[in-house]
Design an enzyme around this catalytic site. Sequence first.
Site, PDB file in Angstrom:
ATOM      1  N   LYS A  37       0.779  -1.292  -0.281  1.00  0.00           N
ATOM      2  CA  LYS A  37      -0.078  -0.201  -0.054  1.00  0.00           C
ATOM      3  C   LYS A  37       0.936   1.271   0.080  1.00  0.00           C
ATOM      4  CE  LYS A  37      -3.756  -0.480   2.604  1.00  0.00           C
ATOM      5  NZ  LYS A  37      -4.406  -0.810   3.897  1.00  0.00           N
ATOM      6  N   ARG A 107      -3.211   3.280   8.649  1.00  0.00           N
ATOM      7  CA  ARG A 107      -3.343   2.023   7.779  1.00  0.00           C
ATOM      8  C   ARG A 107      -2.498   1.144   7.898  1.00  0.00           C
ATOM      9  NH1 ARG A 107      -4.688   4.633   2.010  1.00  0.00           N
ATOM     10  NH2 ARG A 107      -5.849   2.838   1.792  1.00  0.00           N
ATOM     11  N   GLY A 116      -8.561  -7.414   4.550  1.00  0.00           N
ATOM     12  CA  GLY A 116      -9.213  -7.560   5.646  1.00  0.00           C
ATOM     13  C   GLY A 116      -8.570  -8.040   6.860  1.00  0.00           C
ATOM     14  N   MET A 118      -5.769  -7.263   8.577  1.00  0.00           N
ATOM     15  CA  MET A 118      -5.359  -6.276   9.720  1.00  0.00           C
ATOM     16  C   MET A 118      -6.232  -4.958   9.551  1.00  0.00           C
ATOM     17  SD  MET A 118      -1.202  -6.674   9.484  1.00  0.00           S
ATOM     18  CE  MET A 118      -1.335  -6.268   7.623  1.00  0.00           C
ATOM     19  N   ARG A 359      -3.435  -1.621  -6.446  1.00  0.00           N
ATOM     20  CA  ARG A 359      -2.623  -2.677  -6.327  1.00  0.00           C
ATOM     21  C   ARG A 359      -3.156  -3.552  -7.637  1.00  0.00           C
ATOM     22  NH1 ARG A 359      -5.755  -4.545  -1.058  1.00  0.00           N
ATOM     23  NH2 ARG A 359      -7.691  -4.977  -2.004  1.00  0.00           N
ATOM     24  N   HIS A 477     -17.012 -10.617   0.119  1.00  0.00           N
ATOM     25  CA  HIS A 477     -16.059 -11.631   0.300  1.00  0.00           C
ATOM     26  C   HIS A 477     -16.158 -12.782  -0.540  1.00  0.00           C
ATOM     27  CE1 HIS A 477     -15.156 -15.535   2.683  1.00  0.00           C
ATOM     28  NE2 HIS A 477     -14.064 -14.751   2.845  1.00  0.00           N
ATOM     29  N   SER A 801      13.616 -42.239 -16.765  1.00  0.00           N
ATOM     30  CA  SER A 801      12.239 -41.276 -16.417  1.00  0.00           C
ATOM     31  C   SER A 801      12.401 -41.259 -14.977  1.00  0.00           C
ATOM     32  CB  SER A 801      11.249 -41.967 -17.121  1.00  0.00           C
ATOM     33  OG  SER A 801      10.085 -41.078 -16.534  1.00  0.00           O
ATOM     34  N   CYS A 868       7.852 -38.786 -14.851  1.00  0.00           N
ATOM     35  CA  CYS A 868       6.466 -39.271 -15.082  1.00  0.00           C
ATOM     36  C   CYS A 868       5.601 -39.308 -13.822  1.00  0.00           C
ATOM     37  CB  CYS A 868       6.460 -40.793 -15.839  1.00  0.00           C
ATOM     38  SG  CYS A 868       7.293 -41.917 -14.833  1.00  0.00           S
ATOM     39  N   TYR A 888      11.768 -33.533 -20.631  1.00  0.00           N
ATOM     40  CA  TYR A 888      10.374 -33.440 -20.806  1.00  0.00           C
ATOM     41  C   TYR A 888       9.634 -33.565 -19.289  1.00  0.00           C
ATOM     42  CZ  TYR A 888      10.098 -38.607 -21.074  1.00  0.00           C
ATOM     43  OH  TYR A 888      10.327 -39.728 -20.495  1.00  0.00           O
TER      44      TYR A 888
HETATM   45  P1  ADP Z   1      -7.871  -2.240   3.849  1.00  0.00           P
HETATM   46  O1  ADP Z   1      -6.423  -2.756   3.383  1.00  0.00           O
HETATM   47  O2  ADP Z   1      -8.725  -3.195   4.703  1.00  0.00           O
HETATM   48  O3  ADP Z   1      -8.438  -2.052   2.554  1.00  0.00           O
HETATM   49  P2  ADP Z   1      -7.356   0.291   3.873  1.00  0.00           P
HETATM   50  O4  ADP Z   1      -6.241   0.903   4.880  1.00  0.00           O
HETATM   51  O5  ADP Z   1      -7.135   0.401   2.616  1.00  0.00           O
HETATM   52  O6  ADP Z   1      -7.629  -0.908   4.570  1.00  0.00           O
HETATM   53  O7  ADP Z   1      -8.500   1.425   4.480  1.00  0.00           O
HETATM   54  C1  ADP Z   1      -9.792   0.942   4.834  1.00  0.00           C
HETATM   55  C2  ADP Z   1     -10.822   2.059   4.253  1.00  0.00           C
HETATM   56  O8  ADP Z   1     -10.642   3.311   4.669  1.00  0.00           O
HETATM   57  C3  ADP Z   1     -10.613   1.969   2.631  1.00  0.00           C
HETATM   58  O9  ADP Z   1     -11.814   2.074   2.038  1.00  0.00           O
HETATM   59  C4  ADP Z   1      -9.917   3.409   2.311  1.00  0.00           C
HETATM   60  O10 ADP Z   1     -10.100   3.836   0.987  1.00  0.00           O
HETATM   61  C5  ADP Z   1     -10.451   4.203   3.585  1.00  0.00           C
HETATM   62  N1  ADP Z   1      -9.331   5.250   3.938  1.00  0.00           N
HETATM   63  C6  ADP Z   1      -8.075   4.582   4.062  1.00  0.00           C
HETATM   64  N2  ADP Z   1      -7.408   5.876   4.330  1.00  0.00           N
HETATM   65  C7  ADP Z   1      -8.193   7.193   4.012  1.00  0.00           C
HETATM   66  C8  ADP Z   1      -8.141   8.638   4.021  1.00  0.00           C
HETATM   67  N3  ADP Z   1      -6.957   9.038   4.214  1.00  0.00           N
HETATM   68  N4  ADP Z   1      -9.160   9.205   3.746  1.00  0.00           N
HETATM   69  C9  ADP Z   1     -10.454   8.606   3.380  1.00  0.00           C
HETATM   70  N5  ADP Z   1     -10.696   7.222   3.399  1.00  0.00           N
HETATM   71  C10 ADP Z   1      -9.423   6.517   3.788  1.00  0.00           C
HETATM   72 MG    MG Z   2      -7.667  -0.922   1.149  1.00  0.00          MG
END
Ligand code: ADP
Ligand code: MG
Length: 914
Positions: A37, A107, A116, A118, A359, A477, A801, A868, A888
């Site tokens: 990230k 974050r 989801g 952490m 990503r 999910h 083989s 094989c 092969y």
């Molecule tokens: P995850 O890895 O679970 O996606 P994120 O760190 O990306 O967690 O953040 C969770 C949510 O919070 C995401 O939808 C992200 O866009 C939002 N978010 C994170 N940082 C900001 C920010 N600075 N301003 C507004 N929304 C944010």
């Molecule tokens: Mg995210």
Amino acid sequence: MPSAGRRTPSAAQGKFVYLFGRKTDGNGTMKPLLGGKGANLAEMCRIGLPVPPGFTIPTEVCTYYYANKRTYPPSLRGQMEAGVASIEAQTGKKFGDLKNPLLVSVRSGARDSMPGMMDTILNLGLNNQTVEALAAKTGNPRFAWDCYRRFVQMYGDVVLGVQKRPDEDHEPFETVIERLKHERYHQAVEDTKLTVADLKELVARFKKLVKERAGKQFPDSPWDQLLGAVGAVFGSWMNDRAIVYRRKYNIPTEWGTAVNVQAMVYGNTGDNSGSGVAFTRNPANGTKEFYGEFLINAQGEDVVAGVRTPEPVAELKKQMPKAYAELERIRQTLEKHFKDVQDFEFTIEDGVVYMLQTRNGKRTAMAALKFSVDMYKEKLIDWKTAVMRNPADQLEQLLAPVFDATEVAKAKAIATGLPAGPGAASGQIYLNAERAVAAAEKGEKVLLVRVETSPEDLRGMIAAEGILTARGGVSSHAALVARQMGKVCVCGAAAVEVDYQARTVRVEGKTFKEGDWMSIDGTAGKVYAGQVKTAPSEIVAGLIDGNKAAQQTEKFKNFQQLMKWCSDATRMVVRTNADTPEQAENAVAFGAVGIGLTRTEHMFFEGDRIDAMREMILAETEEARKAALAKLLPYQREDFAGIFRALKGYPATIRFLDPPLHEFLPHTKEQQEELAKKIGVPAGRIQQRVSQLHEFNPMLGFRGCRLGIGYPEISAMQARAVFEAAAEVQKAGIKVRPEVMIPLVGFKKELDLQIEVVHRAAREVEKEQGVKLNYMVGTMIEVPRGALTADEIALSAEFFSFGTNDLTQTGLGMSRDDSGSFLPQYQELEIVTKNPFATIDATGVGQLVDIAVKKGRSTRPNIKLGICGEHGGDPASIQFFEKVGLDYVSCSPYRVPVARLAAAQAALQTRVED
Ligand code: ADP
Ligand code: MG
Ligand code: MG
């Protein structure tokens, strides 16, 4: 990365804050240090995309944190203060200010994304004073208090640990919200309907809840809040979810997570704001279209949390045309720059778009194929990159059946949803994971139907043929798992009403009970009642059945393009393990260039042959044995001739009789008596022979070449059958290249004795038929002694083989059939990281292969080398075989495309590494 190294003074004095924004320290290549990230936030800043400013605390600090009793490097605080000051300068806001307060998000972000797993905290920096300042500054008290309510909730959960107790059904904060809504509105209203007074009341009740549960006051000082949040993100690296996820995806604990601190932008200021998640192309089927979803007046968390149902991103075009146009521009920029499909998060604050994450998007096999071919055509990537973009272990999804077109035309769709995982699935419905698993274990085909899925449902999702959910979109999910595991999936089919209590599903007035059949088409997003007949995938239909319509489909053409590239890239070729002409034909259609293993014993089980085989085993004299073998000869000859014809000139490796003889004899009393009558032998004699042949360790017993050495007439018959068939097919004008393979050789002399028998038979047939035969004799390397003395054996063997199934069993001293009782635990304890019978144990058994390759070549430089075992179709093992330089790999017919792709990728990768 030894953790002790992190305690050195240089680490304690390093750079712990990497800015992004107007000035950016990092870039996209720095994922190990900044996390995925953080690195991509930096990269987006560098290419001028609108990213709110912030800084990244690198993974090194996480390592330090765990190596030093959960403390920080002393200089971190000072560097963070400078980082916050930089954000303040760029935004004109101040952290904790009473006029224009800066709020930040904190974050997590590891090297590989762990969706989801952490935690993230938004709106940090609020307290009773700053919230009023924010309200005054924006003139929007509702917004300010909505932020505060969210902040207390997230911080209370993530940092202060106020979470659901085992005896509770709902998150405690959600319970408080529900209660207030009912008190004040007597029903469940949407969050956006809550007034300032409601939100103020919620904040008060939340704080009280925190006090009760956590036993402490909610922190008011923004810096205390910030340091607490950073600690919580590092702490979340070791939470159960994260640990389980890392195990499943082989992510090392040492990596650690980075922390991103970033200025907040607000999607919840009103109807001209919102938040969303989008893909630059459709990750389910690969279509080049803007694909995603958003919520008006919401913060990012709401989109994934499923509190409200998001709208497709196309809707934004009507509601906020300017923002949509900007997103469209960003979409193009992202693809041009990253040269791959991106999965990104955005927020619109009062009409202005901000980027919060990007990503490489997870994708299904079908999407991966289309992306790769399309992006090659668009000149975004070269053909080698296109090959690498197709995950080999997912390719088999493309060969999975689809619904039969005529059947679908007759069937009536009862609901539609999002086509999240392509393919066709029919199954008996179950509404929870446990019952789905139980039914699947009983052999039922299962369709898991849920309102929405969560990580607890994973086992059920794995067991099911397909997944159907009533709620949830692109980022739900279920959609995520479908993309990752290649499950057939339709999600968000709103017409599907799931009643967990009654264990029924109602659709359009029709009720389905658990165990009833339903079908889903994950390519079209359609749901059908009952069982819909399936048809082979376009690729199978086009290649195997020669279906012209199938050959015209884009999927088929793209697949053929990929396979052509694979041929261009590959060094190793792919053969097949086939025992029948039909299997051989199919494999050749998939691009196999010969047979790597024909197991002749399978031919002895069919029809009457088994009786002749049994007669042979029961024979008491050589004469009687030869008489029985003479009955088997024509059967074998016919089988071989069929296979040679199907191969159209490609070589065929034929293994002589391998399994212990008792496998061919009947073991129950009734069966023995029946056989006695049939072949006119006393039942007692049969019973006696069975007990004679009983072995304590059949796997290490009288089998393999030991049989042919004990009874040379068996090998002589098999050799004669091979050569007579070869002569017959050769006379019909088809080239034949038999490769006779002697199993289980550990001593050169064993092979020599068998080779003599084979050559004699060849000379006889050549003379009788007046033909010249073109054949080879070689051996399997499947016991350690064979590998270790490969230089001697290669003096006699024209090819090796590797029988990696037996080589693994004998190399590890671990019987495959008995490993079930301890291997799972071995994997859990990480004694072995992967099942060694599925993926070759490169460090152990692999050495035997490597030694045999080197020794074999030392005495016979042009010796032909193949594999094989089961491992021949496993991408990770194929990579190893490329490294040791085999000629092969051989695998089952339907695995051939996977092996071709894996072999091509291994070749491309090895070239890069050189
Ligand atoms: P995850 O890895 O679970 O996606 P994120 O760190 O990306 O967690 O953040 C969770 C949510 O919070 C995401 O939808 C992200 O866009 C939002 N978010 C994170 N940082 C900001 C920010 N600075 N301003 C507004 N929304 C944010
Ligand atoms: Mg995210
Ligand atoms: Mg074997």
